[in-house]
Design a protein around this motif. Structure first.
Motif, short mmCIF file in Angstrom:
data_model
loop_
_atom_site.label_atom_id
_atom_site.label_comp_id
_atom_site.label_asym_id
_atom_site.label_seq_id
_atom_site.Cartn_x
_atom_site.Cartn_y
_atom_site.Cartn_z
N LEU A 180 0.83 -1.20 0.00
CA LEU A 180 0.00 0.00 0.00
C LEU A 180 0.87 1.25 0.00
CD1 LEU A 180 -2.60 -1.13 2.70
CD2 LEU A 180 -2.83 -1.26 0.20
N TYR A 181 0.28 2.35 -0.46
CA TYR A 181 1.03 3.61 -0.56
C TYR A 181 0.15 4.77 -0.10
CZ TYR A 181 4.41 0.84 -3.15
OH TYR A 181 5.32 -0.12 -3.50
N GLY A 182 0.79 5.93 0.02
CA GLY A 182 0.04 7.11 0.40
C GLY A 182 -0.49 7.01 1.81
N ARG A 183 -1.73 7.51 2.01
CA ARG A 183 -2.31 7.53 3.36
C ARG A 183 -2.53 6.13 3.92
NH1 ARG A 183 -6.90 12.34 2.88
NH2 ARG A 183 -5.44 14.04 2.34
N GLN A 184 -2.80 5.19 3.04
CA GLN A 184 -3.03 3.82 3.52
C GLN A 184 -1.77 3.18 4.07
OE1 GLN A 184 -4.67 2.13 -0.12
NE2 GLN A 184 -6.71 2.08 0.81
N GLN A 185 -0.63 3.66 3.60
CA GLN A 185 0.63 3.03 4.02
C GLN A 185 0.92 3.27 5.50
OE1 GLN A 185 4.56 4.41 2.46
NE2 GLN A 185 4.62 2.39 1.51
N GLY A 186 0.50 4.43 6.05
CA GLY A 186 0.77 4.73 7.44
C GLY A 186 0.20 3.70 8.39
N ASN A 187 -1.09 3.37 8.24
CA ASN A 187 -1.71 2.36 9.09
C ASN A 187 -1.11 0.98 8.86
OD1 ASN A 187 -3.45 4.08 10.45
ND2 ASN A 187 -5.06 3.90 8.90
N ALA A 188 -0.76 0.69 7.60
CA ALA A 188 -0.17 -0.61 7.30
C ALA A 188 1.18 -0.76 8.00
CB ALA A 188 -0.02 -0.78 5.79
N VAL A 189 1.97 0.32 8.03
CA VAL A 189 3.26 0.29 8.73
C VAL A 189 3.05 0.08 10.22
CG1 VAL A 189 5.27 1.66 9.38
CG2 VAL A 189 4.52 1.62 7.00
N ALA A 190 2.08 0.79 10.80
CA ALA A 190 1.80 0.63 12.23
C ALA A 190 1.40 -0.81 12.54
CB ALA A 190 0.69 1.59 12.65
N GLN A 191 0.63 -1.42 11.64
CA GLN A 191 0.23 -2.81 11.83
C GLN A 191 1.45 -3.74 11.83
OE1 GLN A 191 -1.72 -4.73 8.48
NE2 GLN A 191 -3.23 -5.69 9.85
N ALA A 192 2.38 -3.51 10.89
CA ALA A 192 3.59 -4.33 10.81
C ALA A 192 4.46 -4.14 12.05
CB ALA A 192 4.38 -3.98 9.54
N VAL A 193 4.60 -2.89 12.49
CA VAL A 193 5.40 -2.59 13.67
C VAL A 193 4.82 -3.31 14.90
CG1 VAL A 193 6.04 -0.77 15.30
CG2 VAL A 193 6.35 -0.41 12.84
#
Length: 446
Positions: A180-193
């Motif tokens: 995912l990219y853009g605004r969706q990427q932020g939540n996806a990164v938090a999920q991975a972290v």
């Protein structure tokens, strides 16, 4: 949000054009220099947090001070250093803009008198403005040459850059995991972290210390990114040349112990439920976990179960007691922290160890036989760490695999954590313990 990192190279001058020339030269080398005009540097209220490795400084910051090699010329520089460099900064080199070598030498002497020890530069270098500021290629060539003139600092800069590059690659790879990219990427990164943190340290610990748990999970990846990066031919050649010129001598026993301590010990109480956590273990607090025969006899336990008291090598009780009073019992925690965080019944496993200072051998018949080797001594049930260093001198930890103790978390909380074995040594001890507990054993008739 905290600032990402402090600048590694800073330049201070009262002439903006001179700062611009230096900035463009570093930009041409693919680097970055934080250029600060003298007035702005004077207005700073707090120094950079840490990590400044090179400070470029114009000597003549005040009008009419050029001919004065004294406080009028040099005191503003002292003030600027205190405003820019933190006591926790670490080593840095001072490069002065001057055509007058005598002024540079006088400034160096002045700084030694006026600056506290932790603010003094570890190397100084004189760089004349004339012939460089108006000739960008010449300035770039001179900046490249600094690698040979201040090799130790340049090597640190090379390594710090490599660490940053490895972290950059890791951040990019994590961000791209979801696709995912853009605004969706932020939540996806938090999920991975969150997932990495919990898998590394367990849900409980990750919820309390998410940053530390994530760092713990990423450490192996980051190390691999750093170790397996392609060698940079220019950097490798520069390091070889620098080491050849410096001709470093082999460290002595105390320096080796200091290096061992750096690589193997974290001296901090807040180390969490980590593999290798070290606890103070007064004998009165742990005696009920030991064999009944040793409940009240510290010297007996030392003499029968721990080298060098094994086999009556100290011949009398007085010597054993003297030796024992200088040693201290420790508990070393085994197992990954996520195991204890996820278990409902929290009973960590620990190994009994003895901290043996070198001074314990004084006034004994072992004084001339004592040897703290850099390679840990190993036996079926004993493991000796490399020599380590404290304020009192060198010491080793002797870990006994026959005393693997399970202590309930509520009781373990009453013992003081005094540090942690770093992962390499902690894992080696854990492996030694596992091998000992699964050995087939030897049947021997006597």
């Amino acid at each position: 949000m905290q600032v990402i990192i402090a600048p590694r190279i800073i330049a201070v001058d009262d002439n903006p054009e001179h700062l611009k020339a230096l900035e463009e030269a570093f930009d041409g080398l693919g680097g970055f220099c934080e250029c600060i005009e003298f007035g702005r540097a004077s207005d700073r209220t707090v120094p950079f947090t840490s990590g400044v490795r090179v400070l470029f400084m114009d000597i003549n910051l005040l009008p009419g001070a050029a001919a004065d090699f004294g406080p009028r010329t040099f005191s503003p520089i002292v003030t600027i250093v205190r405003k820019l460099i933190s006591p926790d900064n670490g080593p840095y080199a001072l490069v002065t803009w001057t055509n007058n070598v005598a002024a540079h030498d006088a400034l160096t002497d002045y700084l030694e008198q006026q600056l506290s020890q932790d603010l003094q530069p570890c190397a100084t270098y004189c760089l004349p403005k004339e012939g460089h500021l108006e000739d960008p290629p010449a300035l770039m060539a001179k900046l490249r040459a600094l690698h040979g003139d201040i090799p130790g600092l340049a090597m640190l800069l090379d390594w710090e850059r490599a660490v940053t590059n490895a972290a950059d690659r890791s951040v990019l790879q994590i961000a791209r995991l979801s696709g995912l990219y853009g605004r969706q990427q932020g939540n996806a990164v938090a999920q991975a972290v969150r997932a990495i943190s919990r898998a590394s340290a367990g849900a409980t610990e990750a919820d309390i210390h998410p940053f530390r748990a994530f760092t713990q999970g990423m450490s192996a990846v980051l190390a691999d990114q750093l170790e397996r990066s392609l060698p940079v031919t220019e950097t490798e050649a520069a390091w070889k040349a620098a080491l050849t010129v410096a001709a470093p001598a082999d460290p002595d026993d105390r320096q080796r112990a200091a290096l061992n301590t750096f690589f193997h010990i974290e001296k901090a109480q807040d180390v969490g439920l980590a593999l290798g956590a070290i606890y103070e273990a007064p004998f009165s607090a742990i005696s009920r976990y030991l064999l009944p025969a040793h409940k009240t006899k510290t010297a007996a336990l030392l003499s029968q179960e721990f080298v060098p008291l094994k086999s009556n090598r100290l011949q009398d009780d007085a010597a054993r007691k003297t030796f024992g009073r200088r040693c201290n019992f420790r508990l070393i925690q085994l197992g990954a922290p996520c195991d204890h965080s996820n278990n409902k019944v929290k009973v960590p496993d620990l190994l009994l160890a003895v901290e043996v200072p070198e001074i314990a051998f004084d006034d004994t018949d072992l004084r001339n036989k004592a040897q703290f080797r850099d390679t840990p001594a190993k036996s079926d049930w004993l493991f000796q760490t490399p020599p380590l260093l404290s304020t009192a001198g060198r010491y080793v930890l002797v870990v006994n695999m026959r005393f693997r103790i399970s202590v309930p978390m509520i009781e373990l909380g009453g013992l003081k954590r005094i540090g942690r074995l770093r992962e390499a040594l902690a894992s080696e001890i854990a492996t030694h313990s596992a091998n000992f507990s699964t050995r087939p054993g030897i049947i021997e008739f006597r």
